[in-house]
Structure formats: C-alpha cells, structure tokens
Write a protein that holds these residues in place. Structure first.
Motif, PDB file in Angstrom:
ATOM      1  N   SER A  46      -3.282  -9.949   0.461  1.00  0.00           N
ATOM      2  CA  SER A  46      -3.181 -10.452   1.833  1.00  0.00           C
ATOM      3  C   SER A  46      -1.920  -9.953   2.520  1.00  0.00           C
ATOM      4  O   SER A  46      -1.922  -9.725   3.726  1.00  0.00           O
ATOM      5  CB  SER A  46      -3.252 -11.973   1.862  1.00  0.00           C
ATOM      6  OG  SER A  46      -2.164 -12.545   1.185  1.00  0.00           O
ATOM      7  N   SER A  47      -0.830  -9.742   1.777  1.00  0.00           N
ATOM      8  CA  SER A  47       0.391  -9.213   2.400  1.00  0.00           C
ATOM      9  C   SER A  47       0.158  -7.794   2.918  1.00  0.00           C
ATOM     10  O   SER A  47       0.711  -7.411   3.952  1.00  0.00           O
ATOM     11  CB  SER A  47       1.557  -9.233   1.410  1.00  0.00           C
ATOM     12  OG  SER A  47       1.273  -8.442   0.282  1.00  0.00           O
ATOM     13  N   GLU A  48      -0.677  -7.010   2.218  1.00  0.00           N
ATOM     14  CA  GLU A  48      -1.011  -5.669   2.683  1.00  0.00           C
ATOM     15  C   GLU A  48      -1.853  -5.733   3.947  1.00  0.00           C
ATOM     16  O   GLU A  48      -1.670  -4.930   4.865  1.00  0.00           O
ATOM     17  CB  GLU A  48      -1.760  -4.902   1.600  1.00  0.00           C
ATOM     18  CG  GLU A  48      -0.928  -4.579   0.378  1.00  0.00           C
ATOM     19  CD  GLU A  48      -1.733  -3.855  -0.677  1.00  0.00           C
ATOM     20  OE1 GLU A  48      -2.443  -2.900  -0.331  1.00  0.00           O
ATOM     21  OE2 GLU A  48      -1.654  -4.273  -1.845  1.00  0.00           O
ATOM     22  N   VAL A  49      -2.786  -6.681   4.010  1.00  0.00           N
ATOM     23  CA  VAL A  49      -3.614  -6.867   5.201  1.00  0.00           C
ATOM     24  C   VAL A  49      -2.728  -7.268   6.375  1.00  0.00           C
ATOM     25  O   VAL A  49      -2.837  -6.705   7.472  1.00  0.00           O
ATOM     26  CB  VAL A  49      -4.722  -7.914   4.951  1.00  0.00           C
ATOM     27  CG1 VAL A  49      -5.446  -8.256   6.242  1.00  0.00           C
ATOM     28  CG2 VAL A  49      -5.704  -7.421   3.903  1.00  0.00           C
ATOM     29  N   GLU A  50      -1.836  -8.235   6.156  1.00  0.00           N
ATOM     30  CA  GLU A  50      -0.935  -8.683   7.227  1.00  0.00           C
ATOM     31  C   GLU A  50      -0.071  -7.535   7.729  1.00  0.00           C
ATOM     32  O   GLU A  50       0.113  -7.374   8.935  1.00  0.00           O
ATOM     33  CB  GLU A  50      -0.055  -9.830   6.730  1.00  0.00           C
ATOM     34  CG  GLU A  50      -0.820 -11.115   6.524  1.00  0.00           C
ATOM     35  CD  GLU A  50       0.029 -12.207   5.897  1.00  0.00           C
ATOM     36  OE1 GLU A  50       1.269 -12.056   5.813  1.00  0.00           O
ATOM     37  OE2 GLU A  50      -0.565 -13.219   5.483  1.00  0.00           O
ATOM     38  N   LEU A  93      -5.973 -14.117  11.851  1.00  0.00           N
ATOM     39  CA  LEU A  93      -5.844 -15.147  12.886  1.00  0.00           C
ATOM     40  C   LEU A  93      -4.437 -15.711  12.996  1.00  0.00           C
ATOM     41  O   LEU A  93      -4.075 -16.276  14.030  1.00  0.00           O
ATOM     42  CB  LEU A  93      -6.860 -16.267  12.653  1.00  0.00           C
ATOM     43  CG  LEU A  93      -8.315 -15.844  12.852  1.00  0.00           C
ATOM     44  CD1 LEU A  93      -9.252 -16.962  12.408  1.00  0.00           C
ATOM     45  CD2 LEU A  93      -8.582 -15.451  14.307  1.00  0.00           C
ATOM     46  N   HIS A  94      -3.620 -15.555  11.958  1.00  0.00           N
ATOM     47  CA  HIS A  94      -2.218 -15.963  12.058  1.00  0.00           C
ATOM     48  C   HIS A  94      -1.436 -15.005  12.952  1.00  0.00           C
ATOM     49  O   HIS A  94      -0.347 -15.332  13.416  1.00  0.00           O
ATOM     50  CB  HIS A  94      -1.567 -16.042  10.683  1.00  0.00           C
ATOM     51  CG  HIS A  94      -1.861 -17.323   9.983  1.00  0.00           C
ATOM     52  ND1 HIS A  94      -2.160 -17.371   8.649  1.00  0.00           N
ATOM     53  CD2 HIS A  94      -1.913 -18.612  10.422  1.00  0.00           C
ATOM     54  CE1 HIS A  94      -2.377 -18.624   8.293  1.00  0.00           C
ATOM     55  NE2 HIS A  94      -2.248 -19.387   9.362  1.00  0.00           N
ATOM     56  N   LEU A  95      -2.007 -13.829  13.200  1.00  0.00           N
ATOM     57  CA  LEU A  95      -1.359 -12.842  14.057  1.00  0.00           C
ATOM     58  C   LEU A  95      -2.058 -12.663  15.401  1.00  0.00           C
ATOM     59  O   LEU A  95      -1.428 -12.315  16.391  1.00  0.00           O
ATOM     60  CB  LEU A  95      -1.295 -11.495  13.336  1.00  0.00           C
ATOM     61  CG  LEU A  95      -0.472 -11.479  12.054  1.00  0.00           C
ATOM     62  CD1 LEU A  95      -0.658 -10.154  11.335  1.00  0.00           C
ATOM     63  CD2 LEU A  95       0.997 -11.718  12.362  1.00  0.00           C
TER      64      LEU A  95
END
Length: 100
Positions: A6-10, A80-82
């Motif tokens: 998920s950190s890579e996606v973010e 969605l957090h971004l």
C-alpha cells in the motif's frame, strides 16, 4: 501474482497527482469506512484492480464504491485518503468538511 504494498500505491498516486499538478482532496473517513465489501467471484465483468493493476482472485474480499466499481480494499482506501474521486469514473465521495 505479487501484491503491491500500500505504501507503493500511495507513493505512485502522490507522484502522479504532483506531476499533473492536481489539487488533492481526500474523501471523508466516514465515507471510506462505509464502503461495501464482498467476495469476488470469477465471471464478474471486472477482473482486476485498476489502482495496483493486480488481478482479483476467486473468493478474495473486494471493496465496492457507490458507483459500483470494485477494487482491492487497501488500494481504494489509499487512493481515497489522497483523492475523493473514483479512479475510473471520477464519482465524487463526500469530503470531510472540517478539513476544507
């Protein structure tokens, strides 16, 4: 297939929005928490997550947006957090009015 962290996606989402000079506004936490979850079944019209580009596997849990597009849960939550829009159709999720 190997799952993308998920950190890579973010990071990829952040880099994409910065490169395109897009103003990012996250969806409200309550709207994110209200997203529907269900099991993926082979034969669905969608076969993979457009955020991380990995395929869905039969029986895995997926998350459905109000516009009915489906994603891996952690991928769409990171998105969605971004940004408060569906990455496919730009359906706008509610905003947290305390952050505006």
């Amino acid at each position: 297939m190997e799952r993308i962290e998920s950190s890579e996606v973010e990071r990829a989402i952040r880099e994409s929005t910065e490169a395109n000079q897009v103003h990012v506004i996250p969806a409200s936490q309550s709207a994110i928490e209200a997203l529907k979850k269900r099991k993926y079944h082979e034969g669905n019209s969608t076969t993979g997550c457009v955020v991380c580009l990995d395929e869905f596997l039969h029986g895995m849990e997926i998350t459905r947006m109000p516009c009915h597009h489906i994603f891996h849960g952690e991928c769409i939550v990171s998105w969605l957090h971004l940004k408060n829009e569906c990455p496919l159709c730009r359906f706008q999720m509610p905003l947290d009015t305390t952050e505006i």
